[in-house]
Design an enzyme around this catalytic site. Structure first.
Site, mmCIF file in Angstrom:
data_model
loop_
_atom_site.group_PDB
_atom_site.id
_atom_site.type_symbol
_atom_site.label_atom_id
_atom_site.label_comp_id
_atom_site.label_asym_id
_atom_site.label_seq_id
_atom_site.Cartn_x
_atom_site.Cartn_y
_atom_site.Cartn_z
ATOM 1 N N SER A 116 46.925 50.015 49.455
ATOM 2 C CA SER A 116 48.326 49.742 49.111
ATOM 3 C C SER A 116 48.813 48.369 49.549
ATOM 4 O O SER A 116 49.904 47.949 49.159
ATOM 5 C CB SER A 116 49.240 50.817 49.701
ATOM 6 O OG SER A 116 49.146 50.843 51.117
ATOM 7 N N TYR A 170 48.315 43.997 50.091
ATOM 8 C CA TYR A 170 48.015 42.910 49.164
ATOM 9 C C TYR A 170 46.518 42.814 48.879
ATOM 10 O O TYR A 170 46.109 42.616 47.732
ATOM 11 C CB TYR A 170 48.516 41.577 49.733
ATOM 12 C CG TYR A 170 50.021 41.442 49.756
ATOM 13 C CD1 TYR A 170 50.809 41.916 48.707
ATOM 14 C CD2 TYR A 170 50.667 40.816 50.816
ATOM 15 C CE1 TYR A 170 52.188 41.779 48.725
ATOM 16 C CE2 TYR A 170 52.043 40.673 50.850
ATOM 17 C CZ TYR A 170 52.797 41.166 49.806
ATOM 18 O OH TYR A 170 54.167 41.031 49.822
ATOM 19 N N THR A 171 45.697 42.941 49.904
ATOM 20 C CA THR A 171 44.253 42.880 49.677
ATOM 21 C C THR A 171 43.774 44.082 48.882
ATOM 22 O O THR A 171 42.931 43.955 47.988
ATOM 23 C CB THR A 171 43.495 42.793 51.019
ATOM 24 O OG1 THR A 171 43.914 41.607 51.713
ATOM 25 C CG2 THR A 171 41.991 42.715 50.788
ATOM 26 N N CYS A 206 40.086 35.265 56.107
ATOM 27 C CA CYS A 206 40.333 34.154 55.176
ATOM 28 C C CYS A 206 40.285 32.810 55.887
ATOM 29 O O CYS A 206 39.708 31.841 55.366
ATOM 30 C CB CYS A 206 41.655 34.350 54.457
ATOM 31 S SG CYS A 206 43.099 34.497 55.528
#
Length: 352
Positions: free
Chosen positions: A11, A13-14, A152
């Site tokens: 649920s 963003y990733t 990231c």
């Protein structure tokens, strides 16, 4: 061949990016997408960009028995300290796991105590886990049961530095990394420092005295160098939504080197990489996240300041794609023997 996959933690963003990229992966069938908060509700309630995909699928609770019996591969996309509760059970039944959390990235248990302030409950799995950066560990990923994808910030930093460290063209005792990253890195749930009124128009350093992602960078570059490296690392929050730009400040061993010499080193290392592009020439002379948004590409580049023998080594990525979901799917393709570019071979969005 169709592979049945599930996502634990879909649920955020990733998780949304995993769903977006898997929607057009012709070798994958998605079985379960879990969410504690949204279980029983449609995916599109949280990810409206997925309207028309996954046939009205709903989020489910985490049911390890169902996921284990029905899936071939599982993406585990949870906060620090949560994956370790699920991953060992999934491995026991023979599933292949791609973990996007930090729980299995580091090889030394003492590093977890230092950077995550916890004793690792499953230290025996740290040796089994493969660090999920294909540009470094493609062969190991192909046969791995557990892949731990890097963060990231560390992905961008490593891609900027790998060729220079391998070729020993820089002073390995003096490396300083600056990473600028968009607000989506902070996740979907806002905090006092990350919701829009506080984040917009920002250029703000954070965790400047020691960000946990530097542990991944030091681990991997030390392995390349054959000795322990210590690296300075300062991330900066910026007002963009997506994108990460790493600039690694280094000093050249040979002060006579110019940008053509550095280019030869980077071309030799990355020339055959499907998702790494070397940026040279005007008007877009240096890497810029604007030109990779929505894609799995990493743009790398460099500048040499001969006057002081310094080089700036740069890498730009989309923090949610090459920095997370796209890299995870790239690892999945390698693990399952698919063409590495399957489901990922598309350009960035322009303009953004």
């Amino acid at each position: 061949m169709t592979v049945k996959v599930s996502i634990i933690g879909a649920s955020g963003y990733t998780g949304g990016e995993l769903l977006r990229l898997l929607a057009n992966h012709d070798k994958v069938e998605l079985l379960y997408a879990t969410s504690r908060e949204y279980a029983g509700k449609p995916l599109t309630l949280v990810h409206p960009n997925l309207r028309g995909f996954f046939s009205g699928m709903k989020f489910s609770e985490v049911n390890i028995d169902k996921i284990s019996s029905d899936s071939d591969l599982v993406f585990v996309n949870t906060p620090a300290g949560v994956s370790v509760n699920y991953t060992p059970k999934l491995l026991e039944v023979g599933l292949r796991i791609i973990d996007l959390s930090p729980d299995f990235r580091l090889k030394k248990t003492e590093d977890y105590e230092l950077w995550y302030e916890m004793k690792h409950p499953k230290p025996e799995l740290l040796k089994e886990a493969v660090f999920g950066l294909p540009e470094l560990h493609r062969k190991e990923i192909a046969s791995a049961k557990l892949v731990a994808c890097p963060g990231c910030n560390s992905t961008a930093a490593l891609l900027s530095l790998i060729p220079a460290v391998k070729a020993r063209i820089i002073d390995l005792d003096h490396i300083a990394i600056d990473v600028k990253v968009g607000s989506s890195e902070a996740g979907r749930i806002p905090t006092a420092g990350t919701h829009h009124p506080e984040r917009a128009n920002v250029m703000r350093p954070y965790e400047a005295s020691g960000h946990r992602h530097v542990a991944e960078v030091e681990q991997e570059l030390s392995q390349i160098a054959g000795r322990e490296l210590r690296i300075a690392f300062v991330p900066h929050a910026v007002g963009s939504v997506r994108g990460a730009l790493a600039t690694s400040h280094v000093w050249l061993v040979d002060s006579n080197m110019d940008e053509q010499d550095v280019w030869k080193v980077y071309a030799a290392e990355y020339g055959k990489e499907p998702f790494v592009r070397i940026v040279r020439g005007k008007p877009y002379q240096y890497p810029d996240p604007k030109h990779i948004i929505g894609s799995n590409f990493a743009d790398v580049g460099f500048a040499v300041e001969k006057r002081v023998g310094r080089a700036a080594l740069m890498a730009a990525i989309d923090n949610l794609v090459k920095g997370a979901a796209g890299q995870a799917i790239q690892c999945m393709n390698i693990m399952l023997g698919f063409d590495e570019k399957t489901g990922l071979n598309f350009p960035a969005i322009r303009p953004v």
